[in-house]
Design a protein around this motif. Structure first.
Motif, PDB file in Angstrom:
ATOM      1  N   GLY A 199       0.797  -1.220   0.000  1.00 16.21           N
ATOM      2  CA  GLY A 199       0.000   0.000   0.000  1.00 16.21           C
ATOM      3  C   GLY A 199       0.829   1.270   0.000  1.00 16.21           C
ATOM      4  O   GLY A 199       0.376   2.325  -0.425  1.00 16.21           O
ATOM      5  N   GLY A 200       2.061   1.175   0.457  1.00 16.91           N
ATOM      6  CA  GLY A 200       2.916   2.355   0.538  1.00 16.91           C
ATOM      7  C   GLY A 200       3.556   2.724  -0.789  1.00 16.91           C
ATOM      8  O   GLY A 200       4.263   3.728  -0.879  1.00 16.91           O
ATOM      9  N   ARG A 201       3.357   1.898  -1.820  1.00 18.94           N
ATOM     10  CA  ARG A 201       3.942   2.176  -3.142  1.00 18.94           C
ATOM     11  C   ARG A 201       2.823   2.261  -4.164  1.00 18.94           C
ATOM     12  O   ARG A 201       2.484   1.272  -4.810  1.00 18.94           O
ATOM     13  CB  ARG A 201       4.911   1.062  -3.552  1.00 18.94           C
ATOM     14  CG  ARG A 201       5.997   0.773  -2.555  1.00 18.94           C
ATOM     15  CD  ARG A 201       7.205   1.652  -2.797  1.00 18.94           C
ATOM     16  NE  ARG A 201       8.161   1.526  -1.687  1.00 18.94           N
ATOM     17  CZ  ARG A 201       9.162   2.369  -1.494  1.00 18.94           C
ATOM     18  NH1 ARG A 201       9.346   3.377  -2.314  1.00 18.94           N
ATOM     19  NH2 ARG A 201       9.963   2.222  -0.476  1.00 18.94           N
ATOM     20  N   PRO A 202       2.208   3.434  -4.334  1.00 17.15           N
ATOM     21  CA  PRO A 202       1.034   3.541  -5.201  1.00 17.15           C
ATOM     22  C   PRO A 202       1.292   3.076  -6.628  1.00 17.15           C
ATOM     23  O   PRO A 202       0.384   2.584  -7.279  1.00 17.15           O
ATOM     24  CB  PRO A 202       0.696   5.036  -5.166  1.00 17.15           C
ATOM     25  CG  PRO A 202       1.640   5.685  -4.232  1.00 17.15           C
ATOM     26  CD  PRO A 202       2.566   4.682  -3.668  1.00 17.15           C
ATOM     27  N   PHE A 203       2.524   3.222  -7.106  1.00 15.10           N
ATOM     28  CA  PHE A 203       2.820   2.827  -8.491  1.00 15.10           C
ATOM     29  C   PHE A 203       2.580   1.333  -8.698  1.00 15.10           C
ATOM     30  O   PHE A 203       2.191   0.885  -9.771  1.00 15.10           O
ATOM     31  CB  PHE A 203       4.274   3.179  -8.814  1.00 15.10           C
ATOM     32  CG  PHE A 203       4.662   2.943 -10.258  1.00 15.10           C
ATOM     33  CD1 PHE A 203       4.146   3.744 -11.265  1.00 15.10           C
ATOM     34  CD2 PHE A 203       5.542   1.929 -10.601  1.00 15.10           C
ATOM     35  CE1 PHE A 203       4.508   3.531 -12.587  1.00 15.10           C
ATOM     36  CE2 PHE A 203       5.906   1.722 -11.917  1.00 15.10           C
ATOM     37  CZ  PHE A 203       5.385   2.522 -12.918  1.00 15.10           C
ATOM     38  N   TRP A 204       2.838   0.542  -7.644  1.00 13.57           N
ATOM     39  CA  TRP A 204       2.647  -0.916  -7.737  1.00 13.57           C
ATOM     40  C   TRP A 204       1.268  -1.347  -7.276  1.00 13.57           C
ATOM     41  O   TRP A 204       0.827  -2.439  -7.596  1.00 13.57           O
ATOM     42  CB  TRP A 204       3.667  -1.629  -6.844  1.00 13.57           C
ATOM     43  CG  TRP A 204       5.044  -1.659  -7.357  1.00 13.57           C
ATOM     44  CD1 TRP A 204       5.445  -1.515  -8.651  1.00 13.57           C
ATOM     45  CD2 TRP A 204       6.239  -1.885  -6.593  1.00 13.57           C
ATOM     46  NE1 TRP A 204       6.808  -1.629  -8.739  1.00 13.57           N
ATOM     47  CE2 TRP A 204       7.320  -1.848  -7.485  1.00 13.57           C
ATOM     48  CE3 TRP A 204       6.494  -2.117  -5.243  1.00 13.57           C
ATOM     49  CZ2 TRP A 204       8.632  -2.046  -7.082  1.00 13.57           C
ATOM     50  CZ3 TRP A 204       7.792  -2.303  -4.831  1.00 13.57           C
ATOM     51  CH2 TRP A 204       8.860  -2.257  -5.742  1.00 13.57           C
ATOM     52  N   ASN A 205       0.658  -0.516  -6.444  1.00 12.91           N
ATOM     53  CA  ASN A 205      -0.565  -0.913  -5.756  1.00 12.91           C
ATOM     54  C   ASN A 205      -1.750  -0.893  -6.722  1.00 12.91           C
ATOM     55  O   ASN A 205      -2.708  -0.174  -6.548  1.00 12.91           O
ATOM     56  CB  ASN A 205      -0.789   0.042  -4.577  1.00 12.91           C
ATOM     57  CG  ASN A 205      -1.815  -0.483  -3.598  1.00 12.91           C
ATOM     58  OD1 ASN A 205      -2.531   0.269  -2.978  1.00 12.91           O
ATOM     59  ND2 ASN A 205      -1.900  -1.787  -3.453  1.00 12.91           N
ATOM     60  N   SER A 206      -1.670  -1.731  -7.768  1.00 11.76           N
ATOM     61  CA  SER A 206      -2.672  -1.697  -8.814  1.00 11.76           C
ATOM     62  C   SER A 206      -2.999  -3.128  -9.225  1.00 11.76           C
ATOM     63  O   SER A 206      -2.115  -3.967  -9.362  1.00 11.76           O
ATOM     64  CB  SER A 206      -2.111  -0.908 -10.003  1.00 11.76           C
ATOM     65  OG  SER A 206      -2.636  -1.384 -11.210  1.00 11.76           O
ATOM     66  N   ALA A 207      -4.286  -3.381  -9.401  1.00 12.38           N
ATOM     67  CA  ALA A 207      -4.729  -4.740  -9.714  1.00 12.38           C
ATOM     68  C   ALA A 207      -4.293  -5.185 -11.097  1.00 12.38           C
ATOM     69  O   ALA A 207      -4.305  -6.370 -11.411  1.00 12.38           O
ATOM     70  CB  ALA A 207      -6.247  -4.820  -9.598  1.00 12.38           C
TER      71      ALA A 207
END
Lengths: 417, 348
Positions: A199-207
């Motif tokens: 959750g702390g890395r918005p760039f990765w936090n994607s389905a």
């Protein structure tokens, strides 16, 4: 048991036999692998400070390559599905080269994680306290090693029965093949979850990360196999039907189209919303606060992918030359896009908003080249052994037979384009 | 070609060419083998620079996970570390394994109306916790923020004025938030980091494998990795040490703020709090309703950083409602008396 040892001894012996092209190729790979080993020894002595990584960008080139290679390993399934589910005859005798590549790719992936560890001497701690099922990294350890064993078993069994000139017993390998299909998808899904769960890395936090990983892997992996088979066709007498290339070409085209679509969806969401979470995407595609290190890379990746896809859409890619070119462009394009293009931007800016860029050092690059050379060395040897076994020229009762030594020499294992 | 024949057992020993081929191939194989071994040895040669001192000893290699050690094994581990520290730094440390206290949950609060950005906490932390001096590892990052935002991307991390504070800015120190739902603990593959009963997330430095997944998972950039061997002059070693806190770390492991647990579990305040000249830092037991920290949480308009990531930090910030547009005048006065803040000029 003794017979099996004889088999291994013969395989070992065979891996040293070939023509000048084979020796040159193997020599280059050996030198590369040793250079990498040398660089890794330096890293062991001085620490990960010899890499370009910092507390700001704490994962870099190693993890980027790891991610890419997990995808390449998973892509073997794109040969397995047509053969075992759709009964595709053309690919039937070729599927094993995909599975062998999976073995080599997993070995490389595991090597990349190992060199990324600060304390490889404590590797056994994984066996003693395993944070399963909470940590996605433990899932990754399980699925990667499981996939390695599955493929070793399937390939080993098929090659050994061919060597003994027996018909493989279905029950000993077909169930494993089907498990491996699901497993292949799992390895890349778990690797994607490794990133998308933070959750702390918005760039990765994607389905979309997991589907994108699979799509790009199913494009780059079969593309690599097309190149391998082309080399095989050229330097050995192994039968590679033309139709096999066309089946793979279709797979690559469809997978790459889906990949580009998913990349576009991702880019739209980031840039149209334009929330604070888009900072990493800004850094990647257009630069952030004057920092633009990755911008030329991602745009060259997109250009390579687009050109490759265009060539694949055109009828010209039915000819080997164009198809090979498209494959090379695509392999490089995906390597940039989901390697450095996916790992590094997630760290820029840092969670506290600092922009610190990352550049791999020479030592880090050498270690990576070394691992690639080692993996290709393993793959070449595996193919070198498999080709004569499957074509009945290395068997238990007759040993290595050939009409003449000249043919034996020219029958060397494939090099790679 | 000759290799193939000999190996097939067909040509070897045949009259004529066999003997010759045999010797030639033997020489060739021998030369290749010698060359290969020499190349391998050359590749491995950097290993000779490994300092024996840095290699794990047998005891260290076999040492169990913190939670699995019994009292006797822990004492052995402590003794081993004491000897190691004495040998490396020339100081015999007072090293203990300080356990959490019952009925205690530590919480930190930071009064942003009092922080003047002098970074005394940063340096006190480094001195207290035996961090590497070169490269210097700091657990606390003080952000210089423009008024009117809590968006960290607008922060200046490297402000370097002769005097603080800078007009129209406020200062926000960030360190480990000791989350109640810590992502770093979740991701660690070997359980080298966990949350203690008093709320402090700790690291067993002898168990960490250095994968840095926790660093990637932390939304507060609180974790630091020892990319190289930490350097710490013997004269600067703080001999009051805890196993899970400030004992010297090795190359290749992760570290971070642990609320000075070797102090706080013994009833003292964290080093950063003691160093703060303006009293911006407040610390205590949230389970004690009469503690100052409990009162602050009850009465002040507190907020946490990045609430949306669901980490439930035990580190709170607040502005003093009495001074909505300026620093607390008392803090300014202290800053002036310490010559941190200029006597005149627009600074608040």
């Amino acid at each position: 048991m003794r017979q099996y040892l004889t088999f291994l001894a013969r395989c070992f012996r065979l891996s040293f036999v070939g023509d000048w092209r084979y020796y040159t190729w193997m020599f280059v790979l050996t030198v590369g692998a040793l250079l990498g080993l040398n660089a890794y020894c330096k890293q062991l002595v001085y620490g990960l400070g010899v890499t370009g990584m910092t507390d700001h960008v704490s994962w870099g080139f190693y993890i980027a390559n790891f991610t890419y290679l997990v995808g390449m390993a998973a892509a073997a399934v794109m040969l397995v599905i047509p053969v075992y589910i759709y009964r595709n005859k053309e690919l039937h005798d070729l599927v094993i080269f995909g599975e062998l590549f999976a073995v080599a790719a997993i070995l490389m992936a595991l090597a990349f994680v190992t060199v990324d560890l600060g304390r490889p001497d404590r590797f056994h701690h994984l066996l003693l306290r395993f944070n399963f099922p909470t940590s996605m990294l433990t899932w990754d350890v399980l699925v990667l090693n499981g996939y390695l064993l599955l493929n070793l078993h399937i390939c080993g069994y098929l090659v050994y029965t061919a060597y003994r000139r027996r018909t493989p017993t279905k029950i000993f390998y077909i169930p494993f093949v089907f498990v491996a299909i699901v497993w292949a998808i799992s390895i890349h899904t778990v690797t994607a979850f490794l990133y998308s769960g933070l959750g702390g890395r918005p760039f990765w936090n994607s389905a979309v990360i997991a589907p994108r990983f699979l799509a790009s892997a199913f494009a780059a992996g079969p593309a690599f196999l097309i190149l391998t088979l082309a080399v095989l066709k050229r330097v050995t007498r192994y039968h590679v039907p033309e139709k096999a290339f066309m089946t793979l070409r279709n797979i690559v085209t469809v997978a790459m189209t889906i990949n580009m679509f998913l990349l576009g969806s991702e880019a739209f969401t980031e840039f149209y919303t334009d929330s604070a979470h888009a900072a990493s995407a800004h850094y990647l595609f257009v630069g952030l606060h004057g920092h633009t290190a990755l911008v030329p890379w991602i745009w060259s990746a997109i250009a390579l992918n687009c050109v490759a896809l265009f060539v694949l859409y055109m009828p010209i890619s039915r000819t080997m030359g164009w198809l090979g070119l498209a494959c090379v462009l695509l392999i490089v394009g995906v390597w940039i896009e989901k390697g450095m293009g996916l790992i590094v931007p997630a760290f820029i800016p840092t969670p506290l908003g600092e922009v610190v860029e990352y550049f791999p050092t020479l030592n880090e690059t050498l270690v990576s080249i070394g691992i690639w050379c080692f993996g290709l060395l393993v793959y070449t040897i595996l193919v070198r052994i498999t080709v004569p076994v499957l074509s009945g020229r290395l068997t238990y009762d007759r040993g290595f037979t050939d009409e003449s030594t000249t043919i034996a020499a020219s029958d060397a294992a494939p090099g790679h384009a | 070609m000759s290799d193939v024949r000999i190996w097939n057992g067909k040509s070897a020993g045949e009259p004529g060419s066999g003997h010759d081929l045999n010797r030639r191939s033997f020489l060739r194989t021998g030369a290749a083998a010698v060359g290969g071994i020499a190349a391998l040895a050359a590749a491995l040669s950097p290993l000779k620079d490994l300092k024996p001192d840095e290699l794990p000893t047998v005891d260290e290699f076999l040492q169990k996970h913190y939670k699995e050690m019994n009292a006797q094994e822990m004492e052995q581990a402590l003794e081993r570390i004491r000897e190691q520290v004495a040998k490396r730094y020339g100081v015999r440390p007072h090293l203990r394994d300080v356990k959490p206290m019952d009925g205690v949950e530590f919480v930190y609060a930071l009064n942003l109306s009092r922080c003047i950005g002098c970074r005394k906490c940063v340096h006190a932390c480094v001195a207290e916790n035996n961090q590497s001096r070169s490269p210097e590892i700091q657990y606390i990052r003080v952000l210089e923020m423009p008024r009117g935002t809590t968006d960290v991307e607008q922060a200046n991390h490297h402000y370097d004025h002769a005097m603080v504070p800078s007009p129209n800015h406020y200062y926000m120190p960030v360190q480990c938030h000791q989350c109640a739902n810590p992502p770093c603990v979740k991701v660690c593959p070997v359980e080298a980091t966990w949350q203690e009963p008093d709320g402090i997330t700790v690291i067993d430095y002898d168990w960490c494998i250095g994968c840095r997944y926790c660093e990637a998972a932390c939304p507060y950039w609180a974790r630091r990795f020892n990319f190289t061997t930490p350097t710490l002059p013997g004269a600067e070693v703080n001999p009051e040490m805890g196993y899970l806190s400030n004992r010297p770390r090795a190359k290749g492991v992760v570290e971070k703020c642990h609320f000075c647990l070797h102090r706080t579990r013994a009833g003292k305040m964290p080093a950063c709090l003691e160093a703060c000249p303006t009293g911006a830092r407040k610390f205590g037991n949230v389970l004690d309703p009469n503690s100052e920290i409990s009162q602050i949480l009850r009465t002040k308009r507190i907020f946490v950083l990045k609430e949306e990531v669901g980490t439930l930090p035990r580190f709170f910030y607040y502005f003093d409602e009495r001074y909505p547009f300026s620093l607390d005048p008392e803090a300014v006065e202290i800053g002036r008396s310490l010559a941190l803040i200029p006597d005149t000029g627009r600074c608040v």
